[in-house]
Write a protein that holds these residues in place. Structure first.
Motif, short mmCIF file in Angstrom:
data_model
loop_
_atom_site.label_atom_id
_atom_site.label_comp_id
_atom_site.label_asym_id
_atom_site.label_seq_id
_atom_site.Cartn_x
_atom_site.Cartn_y
_atom_site.Cartn_z
N GLY A 215 0.83 -1.20 0.00
CA GLY A 215 0.00 0.00 0.00
C GLY A 215 0.86 1.25 0.00
O GLY A 215 0.63 2.19 -0.78
N TYR A 216 1.88 1.23 0.85
CA TYR A 216 2.81 2.37 0.89
C TYR A 216 3.43 2.58 -0.49
O TYR A 216 3.46 3.71 -1.01
N GLY A 217 3.91 1.49 -1.10
CA GLY A 217 4.57 1.59 -2.40
C GLY A 217 3.65 2.15 -3.47
O GLY A 217 4.03 3.03 -4.25
N LEU A 218 2.42 1.64 -3.50
CA LEU A 218 1.50 2.08 -4.56
C LEU A 218 1.14 3.55 -4.38
O LEU A 218 1.07 4.30 -5.36
N LEU A 219 0.92 3.96 -3.12
CA LEU A 219 0.59 5.37 -2.90
C LEU A 219 1.77 6.26 -3.25
O LEU A 219 1.60 7.32 -3.87
N TYR A 220 2.96 5.82 -2.87
CA TYR A 220 4.15 6.62 -3.19
C TYR A 220 4.29 6.75 -4.70
O TYR A 220 4.52 7.85 -5.23
N ALA A 221 4.12 5.62 -5.41
CA ALA A 221 4.21 5.66 -6.87
C ALA A 221 3.14 6.58 -7.44
O ALA A 221 3.40 7.36 -8.36
#
Lengths: 254, 313, 269
Positions: C246-252
């Motif tokens: 979730g963190y990765g997708l939001l950051y992306a």
């Protein structure tokens, strides 16, 4: 533009554009490229297939449709570019140097295509360095010199379609025969042994001249009226602005 | 595509609202990260470890590829050990073995086999190994620190004490410690008791290796146990042969020149061979007059048991 | 809108296929099979662990290189070759162009990761078949461990973050610079946790604050690396995978939005 702000998707949907020296994607074939762009215009299914094939035929690269674009010559790319500019049956087409890179046959095809578009009611806006094309195709022209619009208007207003003289070509002319012309000849150019181009003013009667020369042993080849061309006009306009750089271009409107 | 409300040449919404979207996504990402860190904290970085310890510094610089680096160092450790062991040179110091194992296990603290095999390598007597039982124990202790549930490390430490150091009290303590770890097999407890009571006895040590041989999953550990069992069998053989040789000396007043003499007297059925198939050697200067051939794959025999003479017949 | 993004994405994928980018998969398979043979010769019974290590590490390297080297060219190449001029006069909005480019590379990476995971499982399966006793020896984790998929999943999300960073740089700078920036951020991303504790190391409060700020601003990539845990059979919970993803997708997503902003403000004349 077309009643909407430029850049609006609705506008872009109705406009076609051919960039100068177009680069498309090397990895695609002509057919794939057109399918891709047709998809961007919202065409799909059988309608898309039909549109793409008819355009490939019209610009004359149906035989190379499966070839990757990296193998295309400049002229062939130009044809692909034209095809992709017409995918959406635009009401307004911008063509940047549509004739560049084309052989004489290709130029004739493009000229025919532009006229066909005009007949369909499409406005074609193109830029060109080749003034004879512009003269043959356009109803309105604009001249841009050094990035500045110099003049624009209807072609018929810019060029008075009047004869400014005659150009006569004859062979087997003896030097004596030439001398008989006297001051009637504005300019005499030797093409080969006995063959000359003779320019005379508009007041000269060409029939009488030809008759006189034939009676002195010359043989008639051709006689053409000399008119002011767009080229003459262009040169004249550029000369008028001495400060401007010589590379100007004409922006004709078909 | 079809939204006529969209404006601007550059296609769509204003940069300001996009910035707001980016900030929102970013904020959500950070919130999620904070939540994840609260639930699954990452170990804090100790700067001492980061900048002053060899293996640890390499691990930080490996960018998530530390496991593969550990593999590389592990392979080098094996090559160093095997290469030195096989080399003809007399200078067998195995100097790089411990540093390589240290690097391996620092890069990958859960590298099970690096601890277990590494300890075996380190404890092995010179010239077959460096004979560094202290380093072997230290390595296993580090393994236990990384994975306290691995009773095998404690068991292996017990073996090092038992076999190489003959420190049966320490061995029993390690076996006992191993037996108290959850998941340890039942026999470890009895092994601790036996070691304490009958430490150094060949029979108890045979039991030890037999247990290990039967319970291990690892082919390499099993082979090692098999070797130790064969060595114990060879010790028994040598003791039995020594009895026969002494009888010969008593009868003839001189030691036998060859096994054939004993075979001719029908005291032996044939030339005696050790479990690896190599004939034993008659050596008048050896204790009992019988010795394992140096060409045998079982050579050399563990020291403590060769010293212990006297058949139990 | 979705259709245009889909078309752009599909053509990114098509280009990468025709650029023979996926050839690296053949290389990967050869590497894995060759390595499993060699490692079987070299090490004492640790083939399974080392094959898993090698498979996961090779997947991250290959994936990283694809993400960076295709990612930095995604927008820049179109601008450099001027094909973007022709594309943007079509009914394509700029955000559709950017999002399509991103999703196209995401698709390429997904195919890559999937094939590499399949190849790793195939090699492990082959080893089990050739050495029937292997399953017993691998005490730490099963040979054909389904947990490996978690490592691959997190690796994929990590590559999406890297891709979004590369794409962002690609909207305003050339490929060399973008690649350097992206690799730099990748490295910093793995050391990121150090920055959070910067204040406990340095005296200056300002430096501590700066460390904290950078910790939040830069991508935190170390949590995506669960290779070691998975290989050693240590549990990686589904919540951990979900939260980290979730963190990765939001950051992306944030990076892509920034890329859209930069790209929308560019004037192509």
């Amino acid at each position: 533009m077309l009643g909407k702000p430029p850049g609006h998707p609705d506008v872009r949907r109705r406009v076609g554009y051919l960039p100068e020296a177009p680069y498309f994607y090397d990895y695609l074939s002509a057919e794939e490229l057109l399918n891709y762009f047709a998809g961007l215009f919202g065409l799909r299914g059988a309608a898309r297939t039909a549109r793409v094939s008819s355009l490939l035929d019209r610009v004359g690269i149906a035989g190379e449709r499966r070839l990757p674009l990296r193998k295309f010559s400049k002229g062939m790319l130009q044809r692909v570019g034209l095809a992709q500019a017409l995918l959406n049956e635009p009401e307004l087409v911008f063509l940047d140097e549509p004739m560049s890179g084309l052989d004489p046959l290709g130029r004739r095809d493009v000229r025919a295509l532009i006229l066909e578009l005009r007949d369909r009611g499409c406005t074609v806006f193109f830029s060109s360095h080749i003034l004879s094309d512009a003269e043959a195709l356009c109803s309105r022209v604009a001249i841009v010199v050094g990035g500045q619009l110099v003049t624009s208007g209807r072609l018929s207003d810019i060029l008075a379609f009047e004869v400014s003289g005659w150009e006569l070509v004859m062979t087997d002319l003896q030097p004596a025969a030439l001398e008989s012309l006297g001051s009637a000849a504005r300019k005499v150019t030797r093409i080969s042994e006995g063959r000359y181009t003779i320019e005379v003013g508009p007041e000269a009667e060409p029939e009488r001249l030809v008759g006189g020369l034939r009676s002195r042993g010359g043989r008639f080849v051709s006689l053409n009226p000399v008119r002011t061309t767009l080229e003459d006009y262009f040169v004249q306009q550029v000369e008028a602005r001495k400060t401007a750089p010589p590379a100007g271009r004409v922006m004709p409107e078909g | 595509m079809d939204a006529p409300a969209a404006r601007g040449l550059k296609g769509g919404v204003s940069a300001l609202s996009l910035l707001a979207v980016a900030a929102l996504l970013w904020g959500a990402a950070l919130a999620l990260q904070a939540y994840r860190e609260a639930r699954h904290p990452q170990p804090p970085v100790s700067s001492d470890v980061l900048y002053f310890r060899g293996g640890a510094a390499v691990s930080r610089a490996a960018l998530g590829f530390d496991a593969i680096l550990a593999d590389v160092y592990w392979i080098r450790a094996i090559q160093h050990f095997g290469g030195t062991r096989r080399s003809e040179s007399g200078d067998k110091t195995y100097a790089q073995l411990y540093p390589l194992l240290d690097l391996t296990t620092t890069l990958d603290p859960h590298f099970n086999v690096a601890y277990r095999f590494g300890a075996i390598f380190l404890a092995e007597e010179h010239p077959n190994g460096p004979g560094r039982t202290d380093q072997a124990i230290a390595l296993l202790e580090r393994g236990l620190a990384a994975d306290p549930e691995r009773w095998q490390y404690a068991q292996d430490a017990g073996f090092v004490h038992y076999w190489w150091r003959q420190d049966y009290k320490a061995a029993a303590e390690w076996f006992d410690r191993a037996s108290r770890i959850e998941g340890a097999p039942w026999w470890l407890r009895s092994m601790a008791a036996t070691t304490l009571a009958e430490g150094g006895d060949r029979q108890s040590s045979r039991q030890l290796w037999q247990q290990l041989y039967e319970t291990t999953d690892d082919a390499w550990v099993r082979d090692n146990a098999q070797l130790k069992l064969a060595q114990l069998r060879a010790l028994d053989d040598i003791d039995a042969l020594a009895v026969i040789v002494r009888r010969f000396v008593d009868a003839r007043g001189r030691p036998p020149a060859a096994w054939d003499e004993l075979v001719a007297m029908r005291w032996l059925a044939g030339i005696p061979r050790d479990p690896s198939g190599t004939p034993y050697e008659l050596k008048p200067d050896a204790q009992g007059g019988v010795a394992l051939s140096e060409r045998s794959s079982l050579s050399p025999l563990p020291p403590q048991f060769t010293r212990k003479t006297g058949p139990t017949t | 809108m979705g259709r245009v993004i889909g078309l752009v994405a599909y053509h990114v994928f098509k280009e990468s296929v025709r650029d023979k980018v996926l050839y690296n998969l053949v290389l990967f398979a050869v590497l894995m099979i060759g390595a499993s043979y060699l490692i079987g010769q070299l090490t004492a019974g640790q083939d399974v662990k080392i094959i898993k290590d090698l498979g996961l590490a090779a997947s991250s390297v290959f994936g990283l290189f694809i993400a960076v080297f295709i990612g930095v060219g995604l927008v820049w190449k179109e601008v450099d070759r001027r094909s973007v001029y022709n594309l943007l006069v079509k009914p394509v909005r700029r955000y559709e162009f950017i999002v399509g480019k991103f999703l196209g590379l995401a698709l390429t990476l997904a195919v890559n990761i999937a094939v590499m995971a399949a190849a790793l499982y195939a090699v492990l399966g082959l080893m089990t078949w050739l050495q029937p006793g292997l399953g017993k020896a691998a005490v730490e984790a099963p040979v054909m461990d389904p947990q490996l998929l978690k490592a691959f999943a997190l690796l994929y999300v990590q590559l999406l973050v890297v891709t979004s960073v590369a794409l962002f740089f690609s909207t305003f700078s050339g490929p060399m610079l973008s690649a350097a920036f992206t690799f730099g951020l990748y490295i910093v991303g793995h050391f990121n946790a150090d920055l959070a504790h910067f204040d406990s190391v340095v005296k200056s409060q300002a430096a501590g604050w700066l460390g904290k700020a950078l910790y939040y601003a830069l991508p935190n990539l170390a949590p995506f690396d669960v290779k070691a845990a998975v290989v050693h059979g240590q549990p990686v919970s589904a919540t951990y995978v979900a939260l980290t993803s979730g963190y990765g997708l939001l950051y992306a997503g944030a990076m892509i939005t920034l890329a859209v902003i930069v790209f929308s403000r560019r004037d192509f004349k």
